[in-house]
Design an enzyme around this catalytic site. Structure first.
Site: not given
Ligand code: PXP
Length: 244
Positions: A10, A13, A46, A48, A52, A73, A104, A154, A197
């Protein structure tokens, strides 16, 4: 043969850092390409409602440039469904979305939003997109996800990650068992099982050892490590440059 788990990276960030300066770097599209080249099985992002971090431009370019899969996402809104149907990622992950949350916070309540979820799943699947639903590891949510037509669930590992960070062994065990039980049940009823997550280099192993899990989506910890592990090279390069 040894089971192989797919890694979805992901890159949200990376965009958070870019957006902090409203500039062009670091570009999440570049991050996606590098993650792709480094062996990621999937790029997860994601988009949003408040944009952001990543935006449509990032999604479209990533879809065009990377050779692995794109996992979008998304909240179940008209705008996001239209975007998914236009860009056609390989997979969408349905997530809840509140403007105020930092990330999330909980899984999608499929039980409480059943008709809405079912309609979204059907529209996305009609377009040939795999549909994953991000839920808490609870039997009723899992059952309803299957009933809504999802291909995969998930399982939310946030509570497990939190317990791990607090060094609360009892809670870690409890949360891990909840995830294991959920994974087993989901697979039994014919769903593919993913997790994600809050996973980090320290807490990921017990999750990766759960037999039913095929895919992990990890963001923050990988981006955090990328910043730190790349710091030495970045500083050395600047010192060299200004002294040339
Ligand atoms: N899976 C989902 C569905 C999420 O919403 C997120 C955060 O955007 C992640 C995985 C990844 O989470 P993290 O950034 O804490 O690794």
């Amino acid at each position: 043969m040894k089971r192989r788990i797919r890694l979805g990276v992901n890159i949200d960030h990376v965009a958070t850092v870019r957006n902090a300066r409203r500039t062009f770097e670091p570009d999440p599209v570049h991050a996606a390409v590098i993650a792709d080249l480094a062996g990621a099985d999937q790029i997860t992002l994601h988009v949003r409602e408040d944009r952001r971090h990543v935006n449509e431009r990032d999604l479209k370019l990533i879809k065009e440039l990377i050779h692995s899969r794109v996992n979008l996402e998304m909240a179940i809104t008209k705008e996001m469904i239209e975007l998914a149907l236009k860009v056609k990622p390989h997979q969408t992950t349905l997530v809840p979305e509140k403007r105020q949350e930092i990330t999330t916070e909980g899984g999608l309540d499929v039980v409480g939003n059943f008709e809405k979820v079912k309609e979204a799943v059907s529209k996305l699947k009609e377009a040939g997109i795999t549909v994953n639903i991000f839920i808490d590891p609870e039997e009723e949510q899992i059952r309803k996800a299957k009933e809504a037509g999802a291909d995969a669930v998930e399982l939310h590992t946030g509570a497990y990650a939190e317990a791990f960070a607090e060094n609360d062994e009892e809670k870690v065990k409890r949360e891990l068992n909840r995830i294991k039980k959920g994974a087993k049940f989901a697979k039994e009823i014919g769903l593919k099982v993913y997790a994600g997550h809050g996973l980090t280099y320290k807490n990921v192993k017990p999750i990766a050892q759960i037999e039913e899990i095929e895919e992990l989506n990890i963001g923050h910890s990988i981006v955090a490590n990328a910043i730190l592990l790349g710091m030495k090279e970045a500083v050395e390069k600047m010192v060299r440059l200004i002294n040339e």
